[in-house]
Design a protein around this motif. Sequence first.
Motif, short mmCIF file in Angstrom:
data_model
loop_
_atom_site.label_atom_id
_atom_site.label_comp_id
_atom_site.label_asym_id
_atom_site.label_seq_id
_atom_site.Cartn_x
_atom_site.Cartn_y
_atom_site.Cartn_z
N SER A 55 0.83 -1.19 0.00
CA SER A 55 0.00 0.00 0.00
C SER A 55 0.87 1.25 0.00
CB SER A 55 -0.94 0.01 1.21
OG SER A 55 -0.22 0.12 2.40
N MET A 56 0.27 2.30 -0.47
CA MET A 56 0.95 3.59 -0.59
C MET A 56 0.25 4.57 0.33
SD MET A 56 0.82 6.03 -3.94
CE MET A 56 -0.90 6.38 -3.72
N ALA A 57 1.02 5.47 0.93
CA ALA A 57 0.45 6.54 1.73
C ALA A 57 1.06 7.85 1.28
CB ALA A 57 0.74 6.31 3.21
N ARG A 58 0.32 8.90 1.45
CA ARG A 58 0.80 10.23 1.08
C ARG A 58 0.76 11.11 2.31
NH1 ARG A 58 -1.40 13.80 -3.98
NH2 ARG A 58 0.25 15.35 -3.89
N THR A 59 1.87 11.77 2.59
CA THR A 59 1.95 12.64 3.76
C THR A 59 1.29 13.98 3.46
OG1 THR A 59 4.05 13.65 3.13
CG2 THR A 59 4.16 11.59 4.40
N GLY A 60 1.10 14.76 4.50
CA GLY A 60 0.53 16.09 4.33
C GLY A 60 1.41 17.00 3.50
N ALA A 61 2.70 16.70 3.46
CA ALA A 61 3.66 17.50 2.69
C ALA A 61 3.70 17.05 1.23
CB ALA A 61 5.04 17.40 3.30
N GLY B 60 1.62 -3.35 3.79
CA GLY B 60 0.21 -3.45 4.10
C GLY B 60 -0.20 -2.34 5.06
N PRO B 61 -1.50 -2.09 5.17
CA PRO B 61 -1.98 -1.07 6.11
C PRO B 61 -1.54 -1.42 7.53
CG PRO B 61 -3.74 -1.77 4.63
CD PRO B 61 -2.58 -2.70 4.40
#
Length: 85
Positions: free
Chosen positions: A25-31, A39-40
């Motif tokens: 899985s991919m996550a995107r930061t606030g920046a 995985g999550p």
Amino acid sequence: MSGRSTRAASAVDRLKQRSGKPGYSMARTGAGLFLLSEGPGQPPLCAPLELDEFVAFVNAQGPQTPRRVSKLDVAFEKQLNKKAP
């Protein structure tokens, strides 16, 4: 979803197909930086990266697909090798 996220998500989807592990899985930061995890809830596999660096990192993970070579590519390589000194 922005074009940036689509490009990153496509890289993760290709990794899932190559590796046979659907949990990536991919996550995107606030920046606006990207992270990859297996995985999550799992720890990230990389530090937060810019889009181009993230895509390059994801593409380097897992088994690599062999490059497809056509007859025209082979003929072109032969031509280049003949011209080389």
